[in-house]
Design a protein around this motif. Structure first.
Motif, PDB file in Angstrom:
ATOM      1  N   UNK A 231      20.630  51.076  36.025  1.00  0.00           N
ATOM      2  CA  UNK A 231      21.547  51.955  36.756  1.00  0.00           C
ATOM      3  C   UNK A 231      22.146  51.274  37.978  1.00  0.00           C
ATOM      4  N   UNK A 232      21.332  50.467  38.650  1.00  0.00           N
ATOM      5  CA  UNK A 232      21.805  49.783  39.849  1.00  0.00           C
ATOM      6  C   UNK A 232      22.911  48.778  39.505  1.00  0.00           C
ATOM      7  N   UNK A 233      22.648  47.937  38.518  1.00  0.00           N
ATOM      8  CA  UNK A 233      23.621  46.897  38.163  1.00  0.00           C
ATOM      9  C   UNK A 233      24.899  47.507  37.596  1.00  0.00           C
ATOM     10  N   UNK A 234      24.780  48.563  36.837  1.00  0.00           N
ATOM     11  CA  UNK A 234      25.971  49.243  36.318  1.00  0.00           C
ATOM     12  C   UNK A 234      26.806  49.795  37.476  1.00  0.00           C
ATOM     13  N   UNK A 235      26.126  50.363  38.465  1.00  0.00           N
ATOM     14  CA  UNK A 235      26.816  50.912  39.631  1.00  0.00           C
ATOM     15  C   UNK A 235      27.536  49.821  40.415  1.00  0.00           C
ATOM     16  N   UNK A 236      26.845  48.707  40.665  1.00  0.00           N
ATOM     17  CA  UNK A 236      27.431  47.591  41.418  1.00  0.00           C
ATOM     18  C   UNK A 236      28.650  47.040  40.686  1.00  0.00           C
ATOM     19  N   UNK A 237      28.515  46.766  39.419  1.00  0.00           N
ATOM     20  CA  UNK A 237      29.614  46.157  38.657  1.00  0.00           C
ATOM     21  C   UNK A 237      30.840  47.051  38.646  1.00  0.00           C
ATOM     22  N   UNK A 238      30.645  48.330  38.449  1.00  0.00           N
ATOM     23  CA  UNK A 238      31.771  49.263  38.404  1.00  0.00           C
ATOM     24  C   UNK A 238      32.500  49.320  39.743  1.00  0.00           C
ATOM     25  N   UNK A 239      31.774  49.564  40.797  1.00  0.00           N
ATOM     26  CA  UNK A 239      32.399  49.803  42.093  1.00  0.00           C
ATOM     27  C   UNK A 239      32.916  48.519  42.746  1.00  0.00           C
ATOM     28  N   UNK A 240      32.235  47.403  42.560  1.00  0.00           N
ATOM     29  CA  UNK A 240      32.703  46.161  43.161  1.00  0.00           C
ATOM     30  C   UNK A 240      33.981  45.682  42.476  1.00  0.00           C
ATOM     31  N   UNK A 241      34.047  45.808  41.172  1.00  0.00           N
ATOM     32  CA  UNK A 241      35.269  45.445  40.450  1.00  0.00           C
ATOM     33  C   UNK A 241      36.433  46.308  40.907  1.00  0.00           C
ATOM     34  N   UNK A 242      36.188  47.603  41.063  1.00  0.00           N
ATOM     35  CA  UNK A 242      37.230  48.505  41.560  1.00  0.00           C
ATOM     36  C   UNK A 242      37.683  48.109  42.965  1.00  0.00           C
ATOM     37  N   UNK A 243      36.730  47.763  43.823  1.00  0.00           N
ATOM     38  CA  UNK A 243      37.056  47.383  45.197  1.00  0.00           C
ATOM     39  C   UNK A 243      37.948  46.146  45.227  1.00  0.00           C
ATOM     40  N   UNK A 244      37.612  45.144  44.425  1.00  0.00           N
ATOM     41  CA  UNK A 244      38.396  43.906  44.401  1.00  0.00           C
ATOM     42  C   UNK A 244      39.771  44.114  43.785  1.00  0.00           C
ATOM     43  N   UNK A 245      39.900  45.062  42.879  1.00  0.00           N
ATOM     44  CA  UNK A 245      41.210  45.388  42.317  1.00  0.00           C
ATOM     45  C   UNK A 245      42.074  46.139  43.330  1.00  0.00           C
ATOM     46  N   UNK A 246      41.406  46.839  44.233  1.00  0.00           N
ATOM     47  CA  UNK A 246      42.100  47.657  45.224  1.00  0.00           C
ATOM     48  C   UNK A 246      42.479  46.866  46.463  1.00  0.00           C
ATOM     49  N   UNK A 247      41.633  45.913  46.845  1.00  0.00           N
ATOM     50  CA  UNK A 247      41.806  45.178  48.093  1.00  0.00           C
ATOM     51  C   UNK A 247      41.602  43.697  47.814  1.00  0.00           C
ATOM     52  N   UNK A 248      42.503  42.864  48.307  1.00  0.00           N
ATOM     53  CA  UNK A 248      42.445  41.421  48.019  1.00  0.00           C
ATOM     54  C   UNK A 248      42.158  40.653  49.308  1.00  0.00           C
ATOM     55  N   UNK A 249      40.887  40.405  49.604  1.00  0.00           N
ATOM     56  CA  UNK A 249      40.515  39.800  50.888  1.00  0.00           C
ATOM     57  C   UNK A 249      40.699  38.287  50.917  1.00  0.00           C
ATOM     58  N   UNK A 250      40.812  37.772  52.124  1.00  0.00           N
ATOM     59  CA  UNK A 250      40.837  36.324  52.338  1.00  0.00           C
ATOM     60  C   UNK A 250      39.435  35.761  52.465  1.00  0.00           C
ATOM     61  N   UNK A 251      38.451  36.648  52.645  1.00  0.00           N
ATOM     62  CA  UNK A 251      37.050  36.249  52.761  1.00  0.00           C
ATOM     63  C   UNK A 251      36.180  37.433  52.368  1.00  0.00           C
ATOM     64  N   UNK A 252      35.068  37.131  51.683  1.00  0.00           N
ATOM     65  CA  UNK A 252      34.077  38.146  51.342  1.00  0.00           C
ATOM     66  C   UNK A 252      32.798  37.870  52.118  1.00  0.00           C
ATOM     67  N   UNK A 253      32.348  38.835  52.909  1.00  0.00           N
ATOM     68  CA  UNK A 253      31.060  38.747  53.594  1.00  0.00           C
ATOM     69  C   UNK A 253      30.069  39.570  52.781  1.00  0.00           C
ATOM     70  N   UNK A 254      29.103  38.876  52.186  1.00  0.00           N
ATOM     71  CA  UNK A 254      28.147  39.506  51.285  1.00  0.00           C
ATOM     72  C   UNK A 254      26.803  39.653  51.977  1.00  0.00           C
ATOM     73  N   UNK A 255      26.451  40.888  52.325  1.00  0.00           N
ATOM     74  CA  UNK A 255      25.160  41.164  52.952  1.00  0.00           C
ATOM     75  C   UNK A 255      24.145  41.440  51.838  1.00  0.00           C
ATOM     76  N   UNK A 256      23.410  40.389  51.473  1.00  0.00           N
ATOM     77  CA  UNK A 256      22.599  40.399  50.249  1.00  0.00           C
ATOM     78  C   UNK A 256      21.158  40.812  50.510  1.00  0.00           C
TER      79      UNK A 256
END
Length: 331
Positions: A231-256
């Motif tokens: 469930x976690x990975x499905x949630x991440x993949x769905x929403x992160x892909x949507x975010x990148x399609x919506x917003x095109x950043x010059x840098x990604x800060x990943x708080x892992x």
């Protein structure tokens, strides 16, 4: 030019660490839920694997007052000279009885080195396409307030330094926060900044439950206790892909953050070690395939085995060729 920014040789990978990251306080650090040697243990595992060494690791400089003032208010920095204030932020009651000069040396100084590492990681990500700070990710600290073990607002500093020194290269930044806790610190700092897009996936039932800060989140993904890999990975993949399609950043800060790991009593989720490795792999693939420089910060994770999980994930990225001299191919 900002003195926290340094150039590195072609032989060095942009993996940032120094021994001063670690907190050693005559045993008092054992009262803290955080593994205060996590960063040292990550470095040792990566070094033992042959991936890095003392010669190839990038050693950052300490963030000094003049650097911190780009974001932090003077009043807040001055308040850290009070042991009670630091005890409240770190949630170590015993610090109240400790002279501030000792807290400064044993706790605040290591946090400033990690903050310097985060700022440096932003610049190196522009140079190389990626950077990993084996530390940092103090996402509960804002310009005027600390909390949740976080003293300095390294994420806000990282981004504001890039906006200031590289305005032509960095005009839009995305923060992807996959720590189990809401990243309310930088959210309060960037609440009215349309140049910063925040995606935050967090356990909605735990600290900090900051309703005001949530107003800054563009992709708000609250999740429930004990969410598992599928469930976690499905949630991440769905929403992160949507975010990148919506917003095109010059840098990604990943708080892992790795406090999503099963058994972490502060995170309250049930993601496996392999789930974390798969998560990080997916994030890097998305960033690299879209030619977005990425900064990874290690953030929260409160079990002794957390260091090995982080190190194994970094090794996996290296073995897959997702982290190397990528600028030759992508940037």
């Amino acid at each position: 030019m900002n003195t926290l920014y340094i150039n590195i040789s072609k032989d060095q990978l942009p993996i940032i660490y120094r021994k001063e990251y670690n907190v050693k306080f005559c045993g008092l650090e054992k009262l803290h839920p955080f593994d205060t040697r996590k960063w040292e243990n990550i470095f040792k595992i990566l070094s033992d694997s042959g991936m890095i060494s003392k010669k190839t690791i990038v050693a950052p400089k300490e963030a000094e007052k003049k650097h911190l003032l780009l974001v932090h208010k003077k009043k807040y920095l001055k308040s850290l000279k009070c042991s009670f204030k630091v005890a409240k932020i770190t949630e170590v009651a015993a610090f109240v009885l400790v002279p501030n000069c000792l807290i400064e040396k044993a706790y605040l100084r290591p946090m400033r080195f990690q903050t310097g590492g985060s700022v440096l990681a932003g610049k190196l990500a522009l140079d190389r396409g990626w950077a990993i700070n084996i530390g940092g990710g103090f996402h509960h600290s804002s310009s005027s307030k600390g909390g949740g073990f976080c003293v300095y607002a390294d994420i806000t500093l990282l981004i504001n330094f890039l906006f200031y020194y590289f305005p032509k290269q960095v005009q839009k930044v995305m923060i992807l926060d996959l720590d189990a806790h809401q990243g309310n610190g930088y959210e309060n700092d960037f609440k009215d900044n349309e140049s910063v897009y925040i995606m935050d996936v967090y356990n909605e039932w735990i600290y900090p439950k900051d309703a005001r800060a949530k107003q800054a989140i563009k992709k708000n993904v609250p999740i429930d206790y004990f969410m598992d890999d599928e469930n976690y990975l499905r949630t991440i993949k769905k929403h992160f892909t949507e975010a990148l399609d919506e917003f095109h950043p010059d840098l990604l800060v990943y708080n892992a953050g790795t406090d999503i790991l099963i058994g972490d009593r502060l995170g309250g989720l049930s993601v496996s070690e392999q789930g974390i490795i798969t998560r990080d792999e997916f994030v890097f693939i998305q960033a690299i395939s879209r030619r977005i420089p990425i900064v990874m910060l290690t953030s929260g994770g409160y079990q002794k085995k957390t260091a090995r999980v982080i190190a194994n994930s970094i090794l996996n990225l290296y073995e897959l060729g997702l982290i190397n001299n990528l600028q030759e191919y992508y940037f």
